[in-house]
Design an enzyme around this catalytic site. Structure first.
Site, PDB file in Angstrom:
ATOM      1  N   ASP A 177       0.832  -1.213   0.000  1.00 34.09           N
ATOM      2  CA  ASP A 177       0.000   0.000   0.000  1.00 34.09           C
ATOM      3  C   ASP A 177       0.862   1.256   0.000  1.00 34.09           C
ATOM      4  OD1 ASP A 177       0.859  -0.639   2.624  1.00 34.09           O
ATOM      5  OD2 ASP A 177      -0.737   0.580   3.505  1.00 34.09           O
ATOM      6  N   GLU A 242       0.419  -1.399   5.737  1.00 35.58           N
ATOM      7  CA  GLU A 242       1.487  -0.888   6.609  1.00 35.58           C
ATOM      8  C   GLU A 242       1.255   0.579   6.958  1.00 35.58           C
ATOM      9  OE1 GLU A 242       5.231   1.014   7.810  1.00 35.58           O
ATOM     10  OE2 GLU A 242       4.016   1.499   6.068  1.00 35.58           O
TER      11      GLU A 242
END
Ligand SMILES: [Zn+2]
Length: 560
Positions: A177, A242
């Site tokens: 991400d 994350e």
């Protein structure tokens, strides 16, 4: 000066009336008494001189001598595994496919796998990224010794089964991400995957952290392309959240590993600081700071409740005024300097052999110069973060209407906790500084700083990381350091003490603000170096398999 006058007075008194030390017999003649009085005066002045000037001078000379001795005689480390790793032909990934690799990364940057907040992610884009990796890394996805698993729908776990059994596996961590963008502030489309002048690859995720995901995969794809297979088993664990805590991604990846009996890893390598120049005074070399710990975090909500009323007859102090004064006090009184009390002392010891004499004097003698250095470092926000627990006022709310005295006010304080301090100590310090019972302090979230991973000569994984960096970035000075941001490593703390955080690419000082900022980019040359770094890690980890035992657990600070 008052002290000196007082001592002089005592000295004169002693000279005139030395009776408390030695009673002069009554029968001594007046001449003898006068001589003795002279000697007393001389001795007393002598003692005064020693007390006021002699001893401090001697202590000062000794301190300077010790400082210079440490600066001159503390030499560069000899690394225990260097001789094994250096007795090899250091092969690297060929450059013939450098543009294809750049284009593959650029293609991944076109996929907007954005994390906005918990439960608010571009989930379709994450699935699209899975598909993209499968299409673009065909050898990985067809190799009989590599197993791909989709964890919790959006994260990826690849198990690369090595040929050698019985050695602890290791783990590469990266994330799929990226943080959101404001396209209006970018000079290129943030999800355009644009390569400019055949030099830079632009796009959100270029540094953080798609160059990590694709860099690792390029290294493995190349190994298979060369008809090889790694000796040691390792995992490629790519979390999907994350940027919003890793709870659904890396956390689930860690749980799956544990569920299948993988309780110990030799080491974990995750994202971290990139190589940089110009940040550390005293050297113009590239500095590679390998994160051996990670700062903790504590987020506090401060609130004040007031009496609402009409603004035409306001109280002397409003809820907003009380709260504003409290947060102002926190900004004016930062948390204490801890320079030299934590792992940063090792950072400077490792740097010392590579800097000019003046800075070597400072870096080898933090016990003497930490105050001076802290004052210099705290002038710059980035270096200030190494010195102490930082205090950021991130939210301030108060007031409901133009003519209403506010019933309450709230503020949020985000601290990043230095490894030498606990969350409890940070909160206690805040309470003391605020010193106002009307300000309520509540803990929203907290996490202690990570334990310090071993970084001594006897820690083979750390030494292996150092050697791998130097094989690719030949002029780099590699030092252990505290990573000031957060990564997914927290979910792997129970697997090993050897957790290292490092981003194998060079970021110029003028590019630092592109991190989570505008116009994020990586140069094609530096991306190629990143791929080479991951390739060298796999090769070096294999090489050490047969020649040295698995990692020892020992913090070798004393061997610095
Ligand atoms: Zn990241």
């Amino acid at each position: 000066m008052k002290l000196i006058s007082y001592l002089l007075h005592i000295c004169e008194e002693q000279t005139l009336n030395p009776g408390w030390r030695l009673a002069i017999p009554q029968d001594i003649k007046m001449g003898l008494a006068s001589k003795r009085k002279g000697r007393w005066r001389y001795r007393c002045w002598q003692k005064l001189f020693l007390a006021l000037i002699g001893f401090p001078l001697a202590a000062g000379v000794l301190l300077v001598f010790v400082a210079i001795f440490r600066a001159v005689f503390v030499h560069q480390q000899t690394q225990s595994v260097l001789h094994i790793l250096n007795n090899q032909v250091v092969d690297k990934i060929d450059e013939s496919q450098i543009m294809q690799r750049a284009e593959r990364l650029a293609g991944a940057l076109k996929i907007p796998s954005v994390s906005y907040a918990t439960d608010n992610q571009e989930k379709e884009a994450l699935l699209q990224l899975h598909q993209y990796l499968e299409t673009n890394f065909p050898l990985i996805h067809s190799a009989s010794f590599i197993k791909k698993e989709v964890i919790n729908t959006y994260s990826l776990l690849y198990t690369v089964e090595g040929t050698t059994k019985g050695k602890l596996p290791y783990l590469f961590a990266s994330h799929l991400d990226v943080v959101p963008v404001d396209p209006s502030t970018w000079e290129v489309p943030p999800f355009g995957g644009k390569i400019v002048n055949r030099t830079y690859i632009y796009g959100r995720g270029a540094i953080d952290d798609k160059s990590g995901v694709l860099g690792i995969m390029e290294a493995v794809e190349y190994i298979i392309q060369m008809g090889q297979r790694p000796q040691r088993t390792f995992f490629m664990a790519f979390g999907h959240d994350e940027e919003i805590s890793g709870k659904r991604g890396a956390h689930e990846l860690a749980k799956i590993l544990q569920a299948r009996g993988v309780n110990r890893l030799d080491f974990v390598l995750d994202e971290g600081f990139p190589l940089s120049k110009g940040l550390i005074p005293g050297t113009d070399k590239h500095i590679a700071m390998v994160g051996i710990s990670e700062k903790g975090t504590v987020t506090l909500e401060l609130s004040v409740t007031g009496n609402p009323g009409h603004s035409s007859f306001p109280p002397a102090e409003s809820a907003i005024g009380i709260l504003a004064a409290a947060v102002a006090r926190l900004e004016e009184n930062p948390q204490p300097s801890l320079l030299g009390k934590g792992p940063e002392s090792a950072t400077f010891k490792y740097l010392a052999p590579h800097v000019s004499f003046f800075y070597r004097l400072l870096y080898n003698n933090l016990w003497l110069f930490s105050g001076l250095m802290a004052r210099e470092m705290e002038r710059v926000p980035l270096t200030n973060a190494f010195v102490r627990t930082t205090t950021a006022i991130t939210v301030f709310h108060g007031g409901i209407k133009d003519n209403v005295v506010p019933p309450s006010a709230k503020a949020v304080i985000n601290h990043r906790v230095h490894p030498s301090q606990t969350v409890t100590e940070v909160i206690a310090y805040d309470r003391e500084i605020i010193s106002d019972p009307r300000v309520r302090i509540q803990v929203k979230t907290s996490r202690e700083a990570h334990p310090i991973s071993p970084f001594g000569l006897d820690c083979i994984p750390f030494q292996m990381v150092i050697v791998s960096i130097k094989q690719v970035f030949t002029d780099a000075v590699v030092v252990p350091a505290v990573f000031i941001a957060n990564t997914d490593t927290r979910w792997y703390l129970s697997f090993t003490t050897n957790l290292y955080r490092f981003l194998p690419t060079v970021v110029a000082p003028e590019d630092v603000n592109r991190y989570h900022g505008n116009n994020e980019r990586i140069s094609i040359k530096h991306y190629h170096e990143a791929v080479n770094f991951y390739y060298r890690i796999i090769k070096n980890a294999d090489m050490l398999t047969d020649q040295v035992p698995s990692s020892t657990i020992n913090n070798g600070d004393q061997e610095l």
